[in-house]
Design a protein around this motif. Structure first.
Motif, PDB file in Angstrom:
ATOM      1  N   UNK A 118       0.831  -1.202   0.000  1.00  0.00           N
ATOM      2  CA  UNK A 118       0.000   0.000   0.000  1.00  0.00           C
ATOM      3  C   UNK A 118       0.868   1.255   0.000  1.00  0.00           C
ATOM      4  N   UNK A 119       1.863   1.287   0.870  1.00  0.00           N
ATOM      5  CA  UNK A 119       2.710   2.479   1.001  1.00  0.00           C
ATOM      6  C   UNK A 119       3.628   2.677  -0.200  1.00  0.00           C
ATOM      7  N   UNK A 137       2.185  11.510   9.129  1.00  0.00           N
ATOM      8  CA  UNK A 137       2.690  11.398   7.770  1.00  0.00           C
ATOM      9  C   UNK A 137       3.820  12.385   7.571  1.00  0.00           C
ATOM     10  N   UNK A 138       4.586  12.160   6.520  1.00  0.00           N
ATOM     11  CA  UNK A 138       5.687  13.066   6.200  1.00  0.00           C
ATOM     12  C   UNK A 138       5.606  13.440   4.732  1.00  0.00           C
ATOM     13  N   UNK A 139       5.791  14.691   4.465  1.00  0.00           N
ATOM     14  CA  UNK A 139       5.714  15.176   3.092  1.00  0.00           C
ATOM     15  C   UNK A 139       7.008  14.887   2.344  1.00  0.00           C
ATOM     16  N   UNK A 140       6.849  14.506   1.062  1.00  0.00           N
ATOM     17  CA  UNK A 140       8.010  14.273   0.224  1.00  0.00           C
ATOM     18  C   UNK A 140       8.317  15.519  -0.589  1.00  0.00           C
ATOM     19  N   UNK A 226      -5.904   5.042   0.722  1.00  0.00           N
ATOM     20  CA  UNK A 226      -4.797   4.089   0.875  1.00  0.00           C
ATOM     21  C   UNK A 226      -3.953   4.445   2.095  1.00  0.00           C
ATOM     22  N   UNK A 227      -3.782   5.718   2.341  1.00  0.00           N
ATOM     23  CA  UNK A 227      -2.999   6.143   3.499  1.00  0.00           C
ATOM     24  C   UNK A 227      -3.657   5.670   4.797  1.00  0.00           C
ATOM     25  N   UNK A 231      -1.699   3.541   7.649  1.00  0.00           N
ATOM     26  CA  UNK A 231      -1.629   4.026   9.034  1.00  0.00           C
ATOM     27  C   UNK A 231      -2.405   3.108   9.971  1.00  0.00           C
ATOM     28  N   UNK A 232      -3.512   2.535   9.467  1.00  0.00           N
ATOM     29  CA  UNK A 232      -4.337   1.654  10.291  1.00  0.00           C
ATOM     30  C   UNK A 232      -5.423   2.374  11.057  1.00  0.00           C
TER      31      UNK A 232
END
Length: 353
Positions: A118-119, A137-140, A226-227, A231-232
């Protein structure tokens, strides 16, 4: 994110006629389709009657990818082109780069469900140019040497606005609608405004907007759905959190033991000729080809034929689940995955001119 070669967006920008957009819309149809087998395989890899919440999320995304594929085909027809589905080259040879993808970018295969899949794959496919960052979360950082799916569609929208007459030149009888989809989402593309609005649906369902993870229908975009799975926890409104949302909703449980150990990227030629295992894979591939041939007929003058594909989709699910329970000969600990190989092209008299 899925890195699209800038040459495709540049081709849109430099187009001087609607005909020059035909191959680019065909690329869009191929891209929307190419995401469906990986998502379906993850969905079908669960053991029966398990992981209901995760199934629900993936199933909803698959349905919307089918919608996006149909919208892209409707736009191509509306501009005067003809979708090409009954073609061995239409089907990706997984594992592979997705259509229009840059060579060193994302590789997409046919694998069982896992949070890592998923990730590392599904979220990468759906990631917008500037994803909104929420807690956990972390931004790319983005590189300037490629384009995104959203940029591709926005360029296409702008060029249609520039080149197309208000009433589009395609045959309205080729437009596909279905009670399976909300009529506010799938409708005949007859005017320039229809085409531009339909492109907005594709982009917002996949990426959300620049300010919200929610599309116009009030649903989370694919990337954020999907996130949630990774994360769950569900992403919910939270006025105290940055950007107004956080992963503080109900837990989305996942139990790895509920996933069948299917062998990644199964191919028919990996299985012994004449074996029951090979027969079942061949059945799957023949059904898959029947589905694509049916969609070709649907998008090329027989829109009512879409109803005939529903039963084929059900056959694919049953065969895929049967394969997932069959031990893979010579590969201890693995079961068999679907291979999505094109085996049957429509004959000339079956393809409408």
């Amino acid at each position: 994110m899925l890195k699209i070669s800038p040459k495709f967006v540049n081709s849109i920008i430099n187009a001087e006629s609607l005909e020059e957009l035909f191959p680019l819309l065909q690329n869009a149809i191929e891209l929307e389709h190419a995401t469906i087998p990986p998502y379906l395989t993850a969905l079908f890899s669960f053991k029966p009657n398990t992981e209901a919440e995760i199934r629900k999320v993936i199933h909803s995304i698959v349905i919307e990818e089918m919608l996006h594929m149909t919208i892209a085909a409707n736009i191509l027809n509306a501009l005067g082109g003809k979708p090409d589905i009954s073609n061995p080259n239409f089907v990706p040879n997984y594992p592979t780069h997705l259509p229009m993808g840059i060579g060193e970018g994302l590789i997409v295969g046919i694998e069982k469900y896992s949070p890592e899949l998923v990730k590392n794959v599904f979220m990468e496919i759906e990631e917008p140019e500037n994803p909104i960052v929420y807690e956990k979360t972390a931004k790319k950082s983005a590189l300037p040497t490629f384009r995104t799916i959203g940029e591709f569609y926005m360029a296409l929208q702008k060029k249609i606005d520039e080149l197309a007459p208000e009433k589009l030149p395609g045959d309205p009888a080729r437009q596909v609608t279905s009670s399976f989809f909300d009529s506010n989402l799938l409708y005949p593309i007859l005017t320039k405004h229809d085409a531009m609005s339909a492109i907005n649906i594709i982009v917002e369902q996949g990426e959300g907007t620049t300010t919200s993870p929610i599309d116009e229908e009030g649903e989370l975009a694919h990337y954020y759905r999907f996130q949630e799975l990774y994360v769950g926890k569900e992403l919910v409104k939270n006025p105290t959190a940055p950007n107004g949302y956080s992963f503080s909703g109900p837990v989305i449980p996942f139990h790895p033991n509920n996933v069948q150990p299917i062998f990644p990227n199964t191919k028919a030629n990996m299985l012994p000729e004449g074996s029951e295992e090979r027969r079942q894979v061949d059945i799957f591939n023949n059904s898959y080809s029947d589905l694509l041939n049916g969609l070709h007929r649907t998008f090329n003058g027989e829109p009512e034929y879409l109803n005939n594909t529903i039963g084929v989709m059900f056959d694919l699910r049953l065969t895929s689940q049967k394969l997932a329970e069959m031990p893979f000969p010579g590969k201890k600990g693995y079961t068999i995955g679907p291979s999505y190989e094109f085996t049957k092209t429509l004959s000339e008299h079956e393809i409408l001119s």
